[in-house]
Design a protein around this motif. Structure first.
Motif, PDB file in Angstrom:
ATOM      1  N   ALA A  87      -1.760  66.122   3.886  1.00 56.95           N
ATOM      2  CA  ALA A  87      -1.404  67.449   4.402  1.00 56.95           C
ATOM      3  C   ALA A  87      -0.774  67.333   5.787  1.00 56.95           C
ATOM      4  O   ALA A  87       0.180  68.053   6.113  1.00 56.95           O
ATOM      5  CB  ALA A  87      -2.640  68.346   4.442  1.00 56.95           C
ATOM      6  N   GLU A  88      -1.299  66.418   6.610  1.00 54.58           N
ATOM      7  CA  GLU A  88      -0.703  66.196   7.927  1.00 54.58           C
ATOM      8  C   GLU A  88       0.722  65.654   7.793  1.00 54.58           C
ATOM      9  O   GLU A  88       1.616  66.021   8.569  1.00 54.58           O
ATOM     10  CB  GLU A  88      -1.564  65.217   8.727  1.00 54.58           C
ATOM     11  N   CYS A  89       0.935  64.784   6.808  1.00 54.69           N
ATOM     12  CA  CYS A  89       2.284  64.257   6.577  1.00 54.69           C
ATOM     13  C   CYS A  89       3.225  65.357   6.101  1.00 54.69           C
ATOM     14  O   CYS A  89       4.392  65.411   6.508  1.00 54.69           O
ATOM     15  CB  CYS A  89       2.242  63.134   5.537  1.00 54.69           C
ATOM     16  N   ARG A  90       2.728  66.227   5.224  1.00 50.88           N
ATOM     17  CA  ARG A  90       3.570  67.308   4.701  1.00 50.88           C
ATOM     18  C   ARG A  90       4.093  68.204   5.818  1.00 50.88           C
ATOM     19  O   ARG A  90       5.200  68.733   5.730  1.00 50.88           O
ATOM     20  CB  ARG A  90       2.772  68.160   3.711  1.00 50.88           C
ATOM     21  N   ASP A  91       3.281  68.397   6.844  1.00 54.68           N
ATOM     22  CA  ASP A  91       3.653  69.305   7.927  1.00 54.68           C
ATOM     23  C   ASP A  91       4.162  68.566   9.161  1.00 54.68           C
ATOM     24  O   ASP A  91       4.359  69.183  10.211  1.00 54.68           O
ATOM     25  CB  ASP A  91       2.449  70.168   8.316  1.00 54.68           C
ATOM     26  N   PHE A  92       4.367  67.265   9.041  1.00 60.59           N
ATOM     27  CA  PHE A  92       4.761  66.477  10.210  1.00 60.59           C
ATOM     28  C   PHE A  92       6.124  66.935  10.736  1.00 60.59           C
ATOM     29  O   PHE A  92       7.045  67.231   9.969  1.00 60.59           O
ATOM     30  CB  PHE A  92       4.831  64.997   9.846  1.00 60.59           C
ATOM     31  N   ALA A  93       6.233  66.979  12.046  1.00 58.68           N
ATOM     32  CA  ALA A  93       7.504  67.351  12.677  1.00 58.68           C
ATOM     33  C   ALA A  93       7.641  66.592  13.985  1.00 58.68           C
ATOM     34  O   ALA A  93       6.689  66.494  14.760  1.00 58.68           O
ATOM     35  CB  ALA A  93       7.569  68.856  12.922  1.00 58.68           C
ATOM     36  N   ALA A  94       8.813  66.040  14.202  1.00 63.60           N
ATOM     37  CA  ALA A  94       9.128  65.352  15.453  1.00 63.60           C
ATOM     38  C   ALA A  94      10.277  66.079  16.131  1.00 63.60           C
ATOM     39  O   ALA A  94      11.076  66.761  15.478  1.00 63.60           O
ATOM     40  CB  ALA A  94       9.495  63.895  15.187  1.00 63.60           C
ATOM     41  N   ALA A  95      10.368  65.930  17.414  1.00 62.35           N
ATOM     42  CA  ALA A  95      11.437  66.600  18.161  1.00 62.35           C
ATOM     43  C   ALA A  95      12.792  66.018  17.770  1.00 62.35           C
ATOM     44  O   ALA A  95      12.917  64.807  17.553  1.00 62.35           O
ATOM     45  CB  ALA A  95      11.210  66.435  19.658  1.00 62.35           C
ATOM     46  N   VAL A 123      10.338  55.097  10.723  1.00 63.14           N
ATOM     47  CA  VAL A 123      10.390  56.287   9.868  1.00 63.14           C
ATOM     48  C   VAL A 123      11.406  57.285  10.425  1.00 63.14           C
ATOM     49  O   VAL A 123      11.233  57.817  11.525  1.00 63.14           O
ATOM     50  CB  VAL A 123       9.000  56.943   9.758  1.00 63.14           C
ATOM     51  N   LEU A 124      12.439  57.543   9.639  1.00 63.83           N
ATOM     52  CA  LEU A 124      13.464  58.512  10.036  1.00 63.83           C
ATOM     53  C   LEU A 124      13.075  59.938   9.672  1.00 63.83           C
ATOM     54  O   LEU A 124      13.448  60.885  10.368  1.00 63.83           O
ATOM     55  CB  LEU A 124      14.798  58.171   9.368  1.00 63.83           C
ATOM     56  N   TYR A 125      12.340  60.094   8.563  1.00 61.71           N
ATOM     57  CA  TYR A 125      11.980  61.443   8.122  1.00 61.71           C
ATOM     58  C   TYR A 125      10.650  61.397   7.393  1.00 61.71           C
ATOM     59  O   TYR A 125      10.388  60.482   6.596  1.00 61.71           O
ATOM     60  CB  TYR A 125      13.051  62.022   7.201  1.00 61.71           C
ATOM     61  N   LEU A 126       9.807  62.422   7.656  1.00 61.67           N
ATOM     62  CA  LEU A 126       8.493  62.534   7.028  1.00 61.67           C
ATOM     63  C   LEU A 126       8.145  64.010   6.908  1.00 61.67           C
ATOM     64  O   LEU A 126       7.871  64.678   7.902  1.00 61.67           O
ATOM     65  CB  LEU A 126       7.437  61.802   7.870  1.00 61.67           C
ATOM     66  N   HIS A 127       8.168  64.522   5.685  1.00 57.19           N
ATOM     67  CA  HIS A 127       7.839  65.931   5.457  1.00 57.19           C
ATOM     68  C   HIS A 127       7.883  66.189   3.947  1.00 57.19           C
ATOM     69  O   HIS A 127       8.426  65.385   3.190  1.00 57.19           O
ATOM     70  CB  HIS A 127       8.835  66.854   6.159  1.00 57.19           C
ATOM     71  N   GLU A 128       7.316  67.306   3.535  1.00 52.84           N
ATOM     72  CA  GLU A 128       7.387  67.683   2.122  1.00 52.84           C
ATOM     73  C   GLU A 128       8.663  68.466   1.847  1.00 52.84           C
ATOM     74  O   GLU A 128       9.080  69.313   2.637  1.00 52.84           O
ATOM     75  CB  GLU A 128       6.185  68.545   1.727  1.00 52.84           C
ATOM     76  N   ARG A 129       9.281  68.172   0.702  1.00 51.29           N
ATOM     77  CA  ARG A 129      10.454  68.902   0.242  1.00 51.29           C
ATOM     78  C   ARG A 129      10.256  69.283  -1.226  1.00 51.29           C
ATOM     79  O   ARG A 129       9.426  68.703  -1.928  1.00 51.29           O
ATOM     80  CB  ARG A 129      11.726  68.079   0.401  1.00 51.29           C
ATOM     81  N   THR A 130      11.039  70.256  -1.672  1.00 52.86           N
ATOM     82  CA  THR A 130      10.921  70.777  -3.033  1.00 52.86           C
ATOM     83  C   THR A 130      12.286  70.768  -3.701  1.00 52.86           C
ATOM     84  O   THR A 130      13.278  71.221  -3.112  1.00 52.86           O
ATOM     85  CB  THR A 130      10.363  72.212  -3.022  1.00 52.86           C
ATOM     86  N   THR A 131      12.348  70.262  -4.921  1.00 55.56           N
ATOM     87  CA  THR A 131      13.610  70.230  -5.657  1.00 55.56           C
ATOM     88  C   THR A 131      13.999  71.642  -6.091  1.00 55.56           C
ATOM     89  O   THR A 131      13.160  72.558  -6.096  1.00 55.56           O
ATOM     90  CB  THR A 131      13.499  69.343  -6.904  1.00 55.56           C
ATOM     91  N   PRO A 132      15.262  71.852  -6.489  1.00 59.65           N
ATOM     92  CA  PRO A 132      15.653  73.168  -7.021  1.00 59.65           C
ATOM     93  C   PRO A 132      14.811  73.597  -8.219  1.00 59.65           C
ATOM     94  O   PRO A 132      14.636  74.791  -8.462  1.00 59.65           O
ATOM     95  CB  PRO A 132      17.121  72.958  -7.412  1.00 59.65           C
TER      96      PRO A 132
END
Length: 237
Positions: free
Chosen positions: A59-67, A114-123
């Motif tokens: 869950a922390e990874c899903r919501d991870f955000a970096a500047a 790591v360049l990107y870490l977050h949850e995404r959803t397909t169409p």
């Protein structure tokens, strides 16, 4: 005429159960309940505790955000078959490091920054935790046509598995690269990826080169079949 007289009828009540019998029954029921709880904890406790921690870090990874100004890595150009290491590179974010440690699942891909870490959803509505790493220069398998991006898609598996499932692959480097340039200064600087709040499938990774700046766009796409895992489509802008 003689007067009729009646005598009160005495009601017979059942004897009250002995108090000690009820107390004994309660004690036995309590002991059985405690034994059942202890057995359940012994059988399922470790798995439930592991799954709870895994899901927490996921869950922390899903919501991870970096500047967007955070520099993830800096590279010098390849030259004459040489692949110099990163000038600088960021460490793995703690949520991802903890999830990998607890799950025991490590991507076979090179473990670059790591360049990107977050949850995404397909169409089509398939949700995945997306992890994009920059492949270290020495592990790109080719210096002129390199595999520059390592992608991993994660999803939790329900109880009783108490773990996560992961699909990974490597993509050819879509980013512009310099050759035979100054080997002591960065020719490519990559920044922390950002999530598009208006498109659940889209994310972007900004970069700077000696010729200017640009954006690498990624989109989580549905698989070719209903049972296929999603993929990521790349576009450089």
């Amino acid at each position: 005429m003689a007067a009729l007289t009646s005598s009160p009828t005495e009601l017979q009540y059942a004897p009250r159960p002995a108090l000690r019998h009820r107390r004994s029954f309660r004690r036995v029921a309590l002991v059985i309940l405690l034994l059942a709880i202890a057995l359940s904890l012994w059988l399922f406790g470790p798995s439930l505790w592991l799954q709870a921690r895994l899901w927490y870090w996921m869950a922390e990874c899903r919501d991870f955000a970096a500047a967007p100004t955070d520099v993830v890595c800096e590279e010098v150009p390849s030259w004459a078959g040489n692949t110099p290491p990163f000038l600088s590179s960021a460490t793995t974010p703690k949520p991802l490091a903890e999830m990998e440690r607890l799950s025991g699942v490590m991507s076979p891909n090179p473990q670059g920054p790591v360049l990107y870490l977050h949850e995404r959803t397909t169409p089509g509505g398939v949700r995945r935790l997306v992890v994009v790493r920059r492949v270290p220069p020495a592990q790109r398998q080719s210096w002129d046509v390199p595999l520059g991006l390592a992608v991993s898609l994660w999803r939790p598996r329900p109880f009783p598995y108490a773990d996560v499932a992961m699909t990974s692959w490597m993509d050819f480097d879509p980013l512009p690269r310099a050759f035979e340039a100054n080997q002591s200064t960065a020719s490519l600087k990559l920044f922390a990826g950002q999530t598009d709040p208006n498109d659940p499938s889209r994310f972007t990774i900004s970069f700077e080169t000696v010729d200017g700046s640009g954006v690498l766009e990624g989109k989580l796409q549905d698989g070719e079949t209903p049972t296929s895992e999603p993929t990521v489509a790349w576009t450089v802008k």
